[in-house]
Design a protein around this motif. Structure first.
Motif, PDB file in Angstrom:
ATOM      1  N   TYR A 235       0.841  -1.185   0.000  1.00  0.00           N
ATOM      2  CA  TYR A 235       0.000   0.000   0.000  1.00  0.00           C
ATOM      3  C   TYR A 235       0.884   1.246   0.000  1.00  0.00           C
ATOM      4  O   TYR A 235       1.797   1.373   0.811  1.00  0.00           O
ATOM      5  CB  TYR A 235      -0.916  -0.015   1.214  1.00  0.00           C
ATOM      6  CG  TYR A 235      -1.745   1.240   1.399  1.00  0.00           C
ATOM      7  CD1 TYR A 235      -2.565   1.713   0.377  1.00  0.00           C
ATOM      8  CD2 TYR A 235      -1.700   1.942   2.592  1.00  0.00           C
ATOM      9  CE1 TYR A 235      -3.314   2.865   0.537  1.00  0.00           C
ATOM     10  CE2 TYR A 235      -2.459   3.087   2.775  1.00  0.00           C
ATOM     11  CZ  TYR A 235      -3.261   3.542   1.737  1.00  0.00           C
ATOM     12  OH  TYR A 235      -3.998   4.685   1.905  1.00  0.00           O
ATOM     13  N   THR A 236       0.588   2.174  -0.909  1.00  0.00           N
ATOM     14  CA  THR A 236       1.414   3.378  -1.070  1.00  0.00           C
ATOM     15  C   THR A 236       0.614   4.660  -0.850  1.00  0.00           C
ATOM     16  O   THR A 236       1.109   5.760  -1.126  1.00  0.00           O
ATOM     17  CB  THR A 236       2.037   3.421  -2.481  1.00  0.00           C
ATOM     18  OG1 THR A 236       0.975   3.473  -3.450  1.00  0.00           O
ATOM     19  CG2 THR A 236       2.900   2.194  -2.743  1.00  0.00           C
TER      20      THR A 236
ATOM     21  N   ARG B  32       0.793   0.631   5.254  1.00  0.00           N
ATOM     22  CA  ARG B  32       1.533   1.417   4.267  1.00  0.00           C
ATOM     23  C   ARG B  32       3.012   1.034   4.249  1.00  0.00           C
ATOM     24  O   ARG B  32       3.683   0.995   5.287  1.00  0.00           O
ATOM     25  CB  ARG B  32       1.395   2.914   4.571  1.00  0.00           C
ATOM     26  CG  ARG B  32       2.000   3.811   3.480  1.00  0.00           C
ATOM     27  CD  ARG B  32       1.730   5.274   3.750  1.00  0.00           C
ATOM     28  NE  ARG B  32       2.294   5.670   5.038  1.00  0.00           N
ATOM     29  CZ  ARG B  32       1.778   6.599   5.832  1.00  0.00           C
ATOM     30  NH1 ARG B  32       0.653   7.204   5.490  1.00  0.00           N
ATOM     31  NH2 ARG B  32       2.356   6.905   6.965  1.00  0.00           N
ATOM     32  N   GLY B  33       3.513   0.711   3.064  1.00  0.00           N
ATOM     33  CA  GLY B  33       4.930   0.440   2.865  1.00  0.00           C
ATOM     34  C   GLY B  33       5.385  -0.961   3.217  1.00  0.00           C
ATOM     35  O   GLY B  33       6.558  -1.287   3.029  1.00  0.00           O
TER      36      GLY B  33
ATOM     37  N   ASP C  15      -2.821   3.271  -5.660  1.00  0.00           N
ATOM     38  CA  ASP C  15      -2.498   3.189  -4.238  1.00  0.00           C
ATOM     39  C   ASP C  15      -1.819   1.885  -3.818  1.00  0.00           C
ATOM     40  O   ASP C  15      -1.359   1.768  -2.686  1.00  0.00           O
ATOM     41  CB  ASP C  15      -3.763   3.351  -3.389  1.00  0.00           C
ATOM     42  CG  ASP C  15      -4.352   4.748  -3.494  1.00  0.00           C
ATOM     43  OD1 ASP C  15      -3.577   5.689  -3.785  1.00  0.00           O
ATOM     44  OD2 ASP C  15      -5.569   4.890  -3.305  1.00  0.00           O
TER      45      ASP C  15
ATOM     46  N   LEU D 114       0.982  -1.146  -4.986  1.00  0.00           N
ATOM     47  CA  LEU D 114       2.008  -1.707  -5.867  1.00  0.00           C
ATOM     48  C   LEU D 114       1.944  -3.231  -5.772  1.00  0.00           C
ATOM     49  O   LEU D 114       1.991  -3.785  -4.672  1.00  0.00           O
ATOM     50  CB  LEU D 114       3.393  -1.210  -5.457  1.00  0.00           C
ATOM     51  CG  LEU D 114       4.588  -1.887  -6.148  1.00  0.00           C
ATOM     52  CD1 LEU D 114       4.618  -1.535  -7.630  1.00  0.00           C
ATOM     53  CD2 LEU D 114       5.894  -1.478  -5.467  1.00  0.00           C
TER      54      LEU D 114
END
Length: 299
Positions: A245-246, A262-263, A283, A285
């Protein structure tokens, strides 16, 4: 020939003649799938090498049932296992029960075993026989049981003139299916989850020897298929993809059982990867398949 990795069965000695009779293209012995002393059905005993490895985890009389239709193979494996009993204090030949039988009609009751395994056997079957062998494996497995397989797959369809060569098929060179077809047959037999443990180069069929316009690479595929229901939206196939999640929030919850921080990469099945790529292209990758997956994913 695939050599045994010492870490698979520590403090074990494998008779040389047993290893020389091992013609598998990979391995079906994955310790993570063999906890709690499972009952294992091994189809096509060969020299007894993988039956011995499975016995390392079962360690009880009849914990491994090894099936083979050829009397000479059963006798050779029995001799090798007797030698293994002399070389390994933990092993007793009674741990492996050798039976006559074949993959198309297994001499085992319905839902009787925790694990079914085969190495470089199913690829010699014609498509209809392969489907029957997979259905037989599904039949004898307990709910939640696992089918452990290692087979060659083809990176392009194998031409008919090679498929029809019985000698090459027996050598595990011409019966290989493309990856997509191979997995499709597993799912069609009823397995709702498939996990790819390894995918590696196996053999190259050259143009001159095999009368091909271009060389054709065969790969070795190790997989574990679970006897769980196929979800309404299709089977879960894990090939080592992850989702990262970005976005701007600390996490993403898709309300379908997937929570992404995230990340931080999260293992996902290919079906979920396709959904994320379609619904959240900006959002999330999606990383490529590593073709190496050992559990702990989204589904």
């Amino acid at each position: 020939m695939f050599r045994v990795h010492p870490s698979t069965c520590p403090d074990s000695t494998f008779p040389p003649q047993m290893q020389e009779m091992n013609y598998g293209c990979g391995t079906t012995v994955h310790p993570a799938e063999l906890s709690q002393e499972p009952t294992v059905l091994y189809v096509g005993i060969g020299g007894g090498l993988e039956a011995l490895q499975f016995a390392y985890f079962a360690r009880r009389a009849g914990g491994v049932i090894a099936v083979d239709p050829v009397p000479a193979m059963r006798m050779a494996a029995a001799r090798n296992l007797e030698i293994a009993g002399q070389l390994n204090s933990w092993f007793d030949p009674s741990f492996v029960e050798i039976q006559a039988g074949n993959a198309l009609s297994l001499p085992v009751a319905d839902a009787a075993v925790d694990v079914v395994a085969q190495n470089c056997l199913f690829n010699i079957f014609e498509p209809d026989d392969l489907s029957q062998a997979l259905q037989e494996a599904f039949r004898v497995l307990k709910p939640g049981g696992r089918l452990l397989m290692s087979d060659p797959i083809a990176t392009a369809p194998i031409p008919p003139h090679l498929q029809q060569d019985d000698r090459l098929r027996a050598m595990c060179l011409s019966g290989a299916l493309p990856y997509e077809t191979y997995v499709e047959k597993i799912v069609h037999a009823g397995f709702g989850q498939v996990e790819i443990r390894a995918r590696r180069p196996y053999r190259l069929l050259d143009t001159q020897t095999y009368d091909l316009p271009v060389p054709l690479l065969l790969e070795s595929l190790d997989s574990v298929a679970f006897k769980v229901p196929v979800p309404p939206d299709g089977a879960c196939i894990f090939t080592g993809k992850t989702a990262i999640y970005t976005g701007s929030e600390s996490m993403l919850d898709d309300q379908a059982g997937h929570i992404l921080q995230r990340g931080i990469p999260a293992s996902i099945c290919d079906k979920t990867a396709a959904k994320f790529a379609r619904d959240n292209p900006d959002d999330i990758l999606i990383t490529a398949s590593t073709w190496h997956y050992s559990g702990g994913g989204c589904c």
